[in-house]
Structure formats: structure tokens, C-alpha cells
Scaffold this motif. Sequence first.
Motif: not given
Length: 105
Positions: A40-48
Motif C-alpha cells: 500500500k501507499i507509504n510502505d517502505i521497501l528495500d532497494v537491492v
Amino acid sequence: MGGGGFSNYTRDLPSRNEDCDSILLTVDLQKPQASLIDYKINDILDVVLKKELVYVTGEHGLCGYIPAAQHTQLFKCLEKGKSFIARIISITDTNCTVRISPNIS
């Protein structure tokens, strides 16, 4: 006629392109994955970075890839061991836009 002196020197100039701490990118992810329905909007994800691909993933799995044209600077910073996060700013079942920034934790 007398010749003038010649001086040969180099110096490093600051380059915004190499300043990993100031990277801020808004990116439409490529090859969106089925797991998008769980985010959902505002979820924080990892950049890999893995095998020369930059992708975005989170607790529900892979979301998509960052387009090559937009990740040159990001790629170099990830290779140096810098860490980045992606916050979802727009999402549908087939599209996801993220805001990438340094992981300051």
C-alpha cells in the motif's frame, strides 16, 4: 622568443553525481510483480543490487525493477555499500511509483 611556462595539474571537483547521500529519485518500477497487491501507499521497501540489476523488494516479495536509465548513480552507490529505501507513493495492481532515498538509520 621566450616560451611561457606550462603547469600540469589535476584536482578533484565535487560532483553531485557521486554524492550518494543526496540521491532522491521518483521511479515507476519496471516489470511490476504480482506481489504488488499486498502493498500500500507509504510502505517502505528495500532497494537491492543483485547481478547488475537494481530491484525493489519488501516483506511481501519483489515489487519490480528500477529502469537502467535511472539507476546509473544509484548503481554506483549500491556497489560502494550504500543503502537505500523506496517509499511507495502510488500503487495499482499493475503499476508502482516509489521515491528512493538514502537509508538513514
